[in-house]
Motif scaffolding. Structure first.
Motif, PDB file in Angstrom:
ATOM      1  N   LEU A  16      46.546  52.006   6.491  1.00  0.00           N
ATOM      2  CA  LEU A  16      47.262  50.793   6.889  1.00  0.00           C
ATOM      3  C   LEU A  16      47.366  50.675   8.401  1.00  0.00           C
ATOM      4  CD1 LEU A  16      50.130  50.793   4.234  1.00  0.00           C
ATOM      5  CD2 LEU A  16      48.160  49.240   4.343  1.00  0.00           C
ATOM      6  N   THR A  17      47.615  51.802   9.064  1.00  0.00           N
ATOM      7  CA  THR A  17      47.716  51.803  10.523  1.00  0.00           C
ATOM      8  C   THR A  17      46.392  51.392  11.146  1.00  0.00           C
ATOM      9  OG1 THR A  17      49.405  53.534  10.457  1.00  0.00           O
ATOM     10  CG2 THR A  17      48.230  53.240  12.540  1.00  0.00           C
ATOM     11  N   TRP A  19      43.963  49.651   9.716  1.00  0.00           N
ATOM     12  CA  TRP A  19      43.674  48.249   9.400  1.00  0.00           C
ATOM     13  C   TRP A  19      44.444  47.319  10.333  1.00  0.00           C
ATOM     14  CZ3 TRP A  19      44.268  48.711   3.391  1.00  0.00           C
ATOM     15  CH2 TRP A  19      43.107  49.285   2.856  1.00  0.00           C
ATOM     16  N   LEU A  20      45.716  47.625  10.548  1.00  0.00           N
ATOM     17  CA  LEU A  20      46.513  46.774  11.420  1.00  0.00           C
ATOM     18  C   LEU A  20      45.956  46.785  12.838  1.00  0.00           C
ATOM     19  CD1 LEU A  20      48.873  44.878  11.827  1.00  0.00           C
ATOM     20  CD2 LEU A  20      50.342  46.887  12.201  1.00  0.00           C
ATOM     21  N   ARG A  21      45.564  47.955  13.328  1.00  0.00           N
ATOM     22  CA  ARG A  21      44.980  48.038  14.675  1.00  0.00           C
ATOM     23  C   ARG A  21      43.693  47.210  14.772  1.00  0.00           C
ATOM     24  NH1 ARG A  21      45.949  54.470  15.544  1.00  0.00           N
ATOM     25  NH2 ARG A  21      48.173  54.322  15.975  1.00  0.00           N
ATOM     26  N   ILE A  23      42.849  44.606  12.941  1.00  0.00           N
ATOM     27  CA  ILE A  23      43.232  43.194  12.877  1.00  0.00           C
ATOM     28  C   ILE A  23      43.790  42.740  14.220  1.00  0.00           C
ATOM     29  CG2 ILE A  23      44.886  41.566  11.865  1.00  0.00           C
ATOM     30  CD1 ILE A  23      44.553  43.243   9.223  1.00  0.00           C
ATOM     31  N   GLN A  24      44.666  43.539  14.800  1.00  0.00           N
ATOM     32  CA  GLN A  24      45.266  43.159  16.075  1.00  0.00           C
ATOM     33  C   GLN A  24      44.220  43.107  17.187  1.00  0.00           C
ATOM     34  OE1 GLN A  24      48.391  46.107  16.157  1.00  0.00           O
ATOM     35  NE2 GLN A  24      49.919  44.585  15.563  1.00  0.00           N
ATOM     36  N   SER A  34      52.222  39.144  13.356  1.00  0.00           N
ATOM     37  CA  SER A  34      51.751  40.403  13.922  1.00  0.00           C
ATOM     38  C   SER A  34      52.923  41.340  14.220  1.00  0.00           C
ATOM     39  CB  SER A  34      50.956  40.136  15.189  1.00  0.00           C
ATOM     40  OG  SER A  34      50.541  41.350  15.773  1.00  0.00           O
ATOM     41  N   ALA A  37      54.369  42.578  10.977  1.00  0.00           N
ATOM     42  CA  ALA A  37      53.541  43.629  10.382  1.00  0.00           C
ATOM     43  C   ALA A  37      53.813  44.972  11.060  1.00  0.00           C
ATOM     44  CB  ALA A  37      52.065  43.261  10.485  1.00  0.00           C
ATOM     45  N   GLN A  38      53.950  44.968  12.386  1.00  0.00           N
ATOM     46  CA  GLN A  38      54.264  46.197  13.114  1.00  0.00           C
ATOM     47  C   GLN A  38      55.619  46.755  12.678  1.00  0.00           C
ATOM     48  OE1 GLN A  38      53.957  44.822  17.160  1.00  0.00           O
ATOM     49  NE2 GLN A  38      51.894  45.637  17.369  1.00  0.00           N
ATOM     50  N   LEU A  41      55.290  48.324   9.248  1.00  0.00           N
ATOM     51  CA  LEU A  41      54.585  49.605   9.345  1.00  0.00           C
ATOM     52  C   LEU A  41      55.521  50.687   9.888  1.00  0.00           C
ATOM     53  CD1 LEU A  41      51.829  50.783   8.704  1.00  0.00           C
ATOM     54  CD2 LEU A  41      51.139  50.272  11.038  1.00  0.00           C
TER      55      LEU A  41
END
Length: 86
Positions: A16-17, A19-21, A23-24, A34, A37-38, A41
């Motif tokens: 997940l970490t 994927w978020l990075r 995406i960002q 955004s 989402a952070q 997380l």
């Protein structure tokens, strides 16, 4: 609560970490989503730290060091690489 469950949850949090990075990195127009989402997380990291403490306590083992727990909460433990004292 077992170490196998803990390891699986750690791996999921790492995914997940990442994927978020990703995406960002691609998000040229960040929005409130955004930031949200952070925050979610970060809540997941805290929940994992709590779960980690419970597993170690159940097994009668000393808690992971403060630095190791912080690495887990920040998502800095690399996939396939365990903290040094584990």
């Amino acid at each position: 609560m077992t170490f196998a469950e803990l390891e699986e949850n750690e791996q999921d949090l790492l995914k997940l970490t990442r994927w978020l990075r990703k995406i960002q990195y691609r998000d040229f127009f960040p929005s409130h989503a955004s930031t949200l989402a952070q925050e979610h997380l970060a809540q997941c990291r805290q929940a994992l730290a709590t779960f980690t403490a419970a597993v170690y306590e159940q097994e009668g083992l000393p808690q992971p060091s403060t630095e190791e727990a912080a690495q887990i909460r920040r998502g800095e433990v690399e996939e396939g690489k365990e903290p040094e004292t584990w």
